[in-house]
Design a protein around this motif. Structure first.
Motif, mmCIF file in Angstrom:
data_model
loop_
_atom_site.group_PDB
_atom_site.id
_atom_site.type_symbol
_atom_site.label_atom_id
_atom_site.label_comp_id
_atom_site.label_asym_id
_atom_site.label_seq_id
_atom_site.Cartn_x
_atom_site.Cartn_y
_atom_site.Cartn_z
ATOM 1 N N GLY A 90 -13.537 5.611 -32.262
ATOM 2 C CA GLY A 90 -13.282 5.830 -33.591
ATOM 3 C C GLY A 90 -11.973 6.394 -33.737
ATOM 4 N N PRO A 95 -17.353 8.598 -31.839
ATOM 5 C CA PRO A 95 -18.480 8.689 -33.060
ATOM 6 C C PRO A 95 -19.804 9.044 -32.505
ATOM 7 N N GLY A 116 -19.691 7.140 -37.744
ATOM 8 C CA GLY A 116 -18.472 7.861 -38.068
ATOM 9 C C GLY A 116 -18.484 8.578 -39.141
ATOM 10 N N VAL A 126 -14.679 2.876 -36.962
ATOM 11 C CA VAL A 126 -15.368 2.861 -35.769
ATOM 12 C C VAL A 126 -15.602 1.380 -35.420
#
Length: 460
Positions: A90, A95, A116, A126
């Motif tokens: 991410g 994430p 995310g 993400v």
């Protein structure tokens, strides 16, 4: 005549002349007004461009490969055949990872969700992709698929119910409420089935349970109550030899101009008519679909033909006359269609196959996670009239690279497994990831990243 009378006559004559002049002027004015543009009174509606506040970026993964029929006492039971390796990243750090329930899979591993969280009104990009290799008496091959966004409508444009296949429709509901899913089959015989997918749960059913008798099934998936992610797992056994496994992402919906990147043609001995095939469906109207095939890196046309489609009836066309290599396929249809291409690397034991679906347009930053697997490459197609420059920036801090995709052209470039890239573009492109080795084949389109919020026009 007296002087006073003369004056009166002169005055009267002057008034008549003036009146006549005024009358003529009025007539001329009216005629001119008829032919001249009249003032336009417009009331443009009030409008404003608004970028909505983003929500959390959520992706839903597929989880384990499934095997069907391993228990002779319960042939419809599904068993975990292999657990995937997951590559996750991410733009705002790692994430959040969640898990879902899988009550219908014996020995199930984790089915993950990737979230995310919004920070200061900004949703991070993400990405997550799974890959798995399986070697068993009833299932073998390599499969890879990115974690995707649940939808209220999607289409599974692949699979078969032929002897030796065990194709499965996998439905995942990551929401907190149940989803009522309707599966509508297009083919030589039509049919529907309704499935309840509980909240936070993944379920699966055999394709044969809804599409028996259809040689070229296409399944429309519609969800009510909560969006679901639909995936088609396909597998093949030739005689007694397992000959490949694949995971196919559902297509978001019918399109007029689908573009398929990263289509591979393989050499084969003997009859190779089913090595590379294009499946098409126009759900609502009869259509003409013009198919243009170009080799990767070339602007010249390798093949071009037109397919006549009957409304609601899938059709298949062989592309196996192409020389071995990588291609892009562009389709122009006069009615919205769904499409996918099946690629088979061989027809012997130890072979594999893969379905490739259309690649959506990418015109903003996208995060791409490349999973573990053999020889990954990024395929890029530019169907516009201007060159596009692509910057690939690894998130692990290694130097970025630039690739120029010429107008109406395509290129492919090597990427590294278990690595994520921030893809930036100066124009609109289509992209796909391909992976291949002897007996291992996978490919999938790159999707616009979850978390990218677009502005909308609001009319108060």
């Amino acid at each position: 005549m007296s002087m006073n009378r003369g004056v009166r006559v002169a005055a009267t004559g002057a008034r008549l002349v003036a009146g006549a002049a005024v009358a003529v002027a009025c007539v001329v004015g009216v005629v001119t007004a008829i032919h001249a543009p009249w003032p336009e009174v417009r009331h443009d509606p009030a409008q404003v461009q608004v970028t909505p506040l983003p929500g959390d970026s959520v992706l839903v993964c597929n989880g384990d490969l499934r095997a069907l029929g391993r228990d002779t006492a319960n042939p419809l039971a599904m068993w975990s055949a292999a657990s995937p390796t997951v590559t996750v990243d991410g733009t705002s750090g790692a994430p959040e990872i969640g898990t879902l329930q899988v009550p219908d899979l014996v020995g199930a591993g984790e089915v993950r969700t990737v979230t995310g969280a919004v920070e200061e009104r900004t949703a991070p990009l993400v990405a997550a992709t799974e890959s798995a290799t399986v070697e068993a008496d009833d299932l073998r091959g390599f499969a890879a698929l990115p974690c995707g966004t649940p939808r209220l409508e999607s289409w599974l444009v692949g699979g078969t119910v032929d002897t030796g296949t065990s194709d499965l429709i996998i439905l995942t509901n990551a929401a907190q409420v149940p989803s009522t899913v309707t599966l509508s089959v297009y083919g030589t015989s039509r049919g529907t089935r309704t499935v309840i997918v509980p909240a936070g749960t993944q379920v699966a059913l055999p394709l044969t349970s809804i599409a028996a008798g259809n040689a070229l099934p296409v399944v429309e998936v519609t969800a009510d109550g909560a969006p679901v992610r639909a995936v088609l797992q396909s597998s093949l056994v030739r005689t007694l030899d397992p000959a490949g496994v694949d995971l196919q992402e559902a297509v978001a919906g019918p399109q007029l101009h689908p573009v398929l990147a990263g289509v591979r043609s393989f050499a084969a001995d003997g009859d190779d008519a089913d090595m590379t095939v294009l499946r098409l469906l126009s759900p609502e109207d009869a259509a003409q679909a013009r198919v243009t095939v170009r080799a990767s890196g070339a602007s010249s046309i390798a093949n071009e033909f037109t397919v006549s489609l009957t409304a609601g009836e899938p059709a298949e066309v062989s592309l196996s006359g192409l020389e071995p290599g990588m291609y892009s396929v562009q389709i122009d249809a006069d009615a919205p269609i769904v499409s996918a291409i099946r690629q088979q690397d061989a027809l012997v034991r130890g072979s594999d196959f893969s379905w490739m679906t259309p690649a959506p347009e990418i015109d903003s930053d996208a995060l791409v996670a490349v999973p573990a697997g053999p020889s990954p490459r990024l395929q890029l197609v530019n169907d516009t009239d201007a060159d596009a420059t692509i910057t690939l920036e690894p998130t692990n801090g290694k130097p970025a690279t630039e690739v120029t995709v010429p107008a109406n052209g395509s290129v492919d470039t090597a990427v590294t497994q278990r690595t994520s890239y921030l893809l930036r573009t100066t124009g609109t492109v289509h992209a796909a990831i391909t992976m291949s080795a002897d007996g291992a084949l996978a490919g999938w389109p790159v999707q616009p990243s979850a978390g990218a919020a677009e502005s909308i026009t609001v009319y108060p």
